[in-house]
Scaffold this active site. Structure first.
Site, PDB file in Angstrom:
ATOM      1  N   GLU A 189       0.828  -1.210   0.000  1.00 15.16           N
ATOM      2  CA  GLU A 189       0.000   0.000   0.000  1.00 15.16           C
ATOM      3  C   GLU A 189       0.863   1.261   0.000  1.00 15.16           C
ATOM      4  OE1 GLU A 189      -3.163  -0.078  -0.462  1.00 15.16           O
ATOM      5  OE2 GLU A 189      -3.208  -2.268  -0.403  1.00 15.16           O
ATOM      6  N   ASP A 246       3.925  -3.843  -5.836  1.00 12.49           N
ATOM      7  CA  ASP A 246       4.562  -5.091  -5.396  1.00 12.49           C
ATOM      8  C   ASP A 246       6.077  -4.963  -5.415  1.00 12.49           C
ATOM      9  OD1 ASP A 246       2.127  -6.299  -5.011  1.00 12.49           O
ATOM     10  OD2 ASP A 246       2.176  -7.489  -6.847  1.00 12.49           O
TER      11      ASP A 246
END
Length: 285
Positions: free
Chosen positions: A118, A205
């Site tokens: 996040e 990611d």
């Protein structure tokens, strides 16, 4: 009209997490002496995220969905964890007999791996980019509607001869004509939107990977997807058009940390999912 809609959206970005969401869920601060809080604070400091408050929300009262999100303006940033996120990893780690003494530490690492993802969205300004794209699309849609609504040629072409010559043409008919023309355009824009969103997910990611959470994030993705009974894979063409997130197996491969034994585990999960869906189909039949 465009300016009014955008102003309302920005207002809701502030009002919803601060005043509306607390009406439906309970937000509790994570205790100051919590090891999880200490790990999250260290992670935020590592990426220079100006964390001010850290909450846990009782998402389990409505569903098993597990997630975390960030919000706030300027230096007043906050992080919210779903209680299902913490509980889900805790249950997973409790099943590992070989590492029971490290359960809490492993649990925290998994939670932090999700937060690192996040934070990747925040670091790359994905939310701001999506808002800019959304506002530009809204502006184009409003301009397109205006062009179609005022087009006498289109009104004539679709048989509205009595209305084509009117200076203020009927709003409802103009809206119906605009919807006819916008269907293929919206389909194409939806495809592009998913393409951008999938690229952002890979980028977030990789940000988590640079922070050293590649292995933990790969495990977390599997656990979260399985807890929500979602598909671990899908047809590549179908996913490219319909899905805003890459399939889990692709994301894990992109992280580049899955050993052969872990890939075998992924295949086992796929077979289990096929068996589960087959059982559900038999019950429905």
């Amino acid at each position: 009209l465009w300016a009014v809609i955008m102003a309302f959206q920005l207002l809701m970005v502030f009002l919803y997490p601060n005043f509306i969401a607390p009406l439906f869920n309970k937000y509790e601060p994570i205790p100051e002496d919590s090891p999880l809080r200490a790990d999250i604070v260290r992670l935020a400091e590592k990426v220079s995220y100006p964390l001010q408050k850290l909450y846990v929300v009782d998402g389990s009262k409505r569903s098993a969905h597990a997630n975390a999100y960030l919000y706030g303006f300027g230096k007043n940033k906050r992080i919210v964890l779903y209680d299902t996120l913490i509980k889900g990893f805790a249950e997973l780690n409790e099943e590992d007999e070989a590492a029971k003494d490290q359960d809490e530490s492993r649990n925290n690492e998994h939670v932090c791996s999700v937060l690192a993802h996040e934070l990747g969205h925040w670091n790359h300004s994905h939310v701001i980019k999506l808002m800019v794209m959304s506002s530009a699309l809204l502006f184009a849609q409003l301009q397109g509607y205006g062009l179609i609504r005022d087009s006498s040629v289109l009104f004539e072409a679709f048989g509205y001869h009595d209305h084509a010559a009117l200076p203020p043409k009927p709003v409802l008919i103009g809206l119906l004509l605009y919807q006819l023309f916008s269907v293929p355009v919206d389909a194409f824009l939806g495809f592009l939107s998913n393409l951008v969103s999938r690229a952002f997910e890979y980028q977030a990611d990789q940000f988590a990977r640079t922070l050293g959470y590649a292995k933990e994030l790969a495990q977390s993705l599997l656990v979260l997807q399985q807890s929500e009974k979602g598909s671990l894979w899908m047809d590549s063409w179908y996913g490219a058009y319909h899905s805003s997130h890459p399939e889990i197996a692709q994301r894990i491969d992109a992280l580049g940390v899955v050993a052969d034994s872990d890939k075998d585990f992924v295949q086992k999960l796929k077979r289990r999912e096929v068996a589960r869906r087959s059982g559900e189909d038999k019950k429905s039949a």
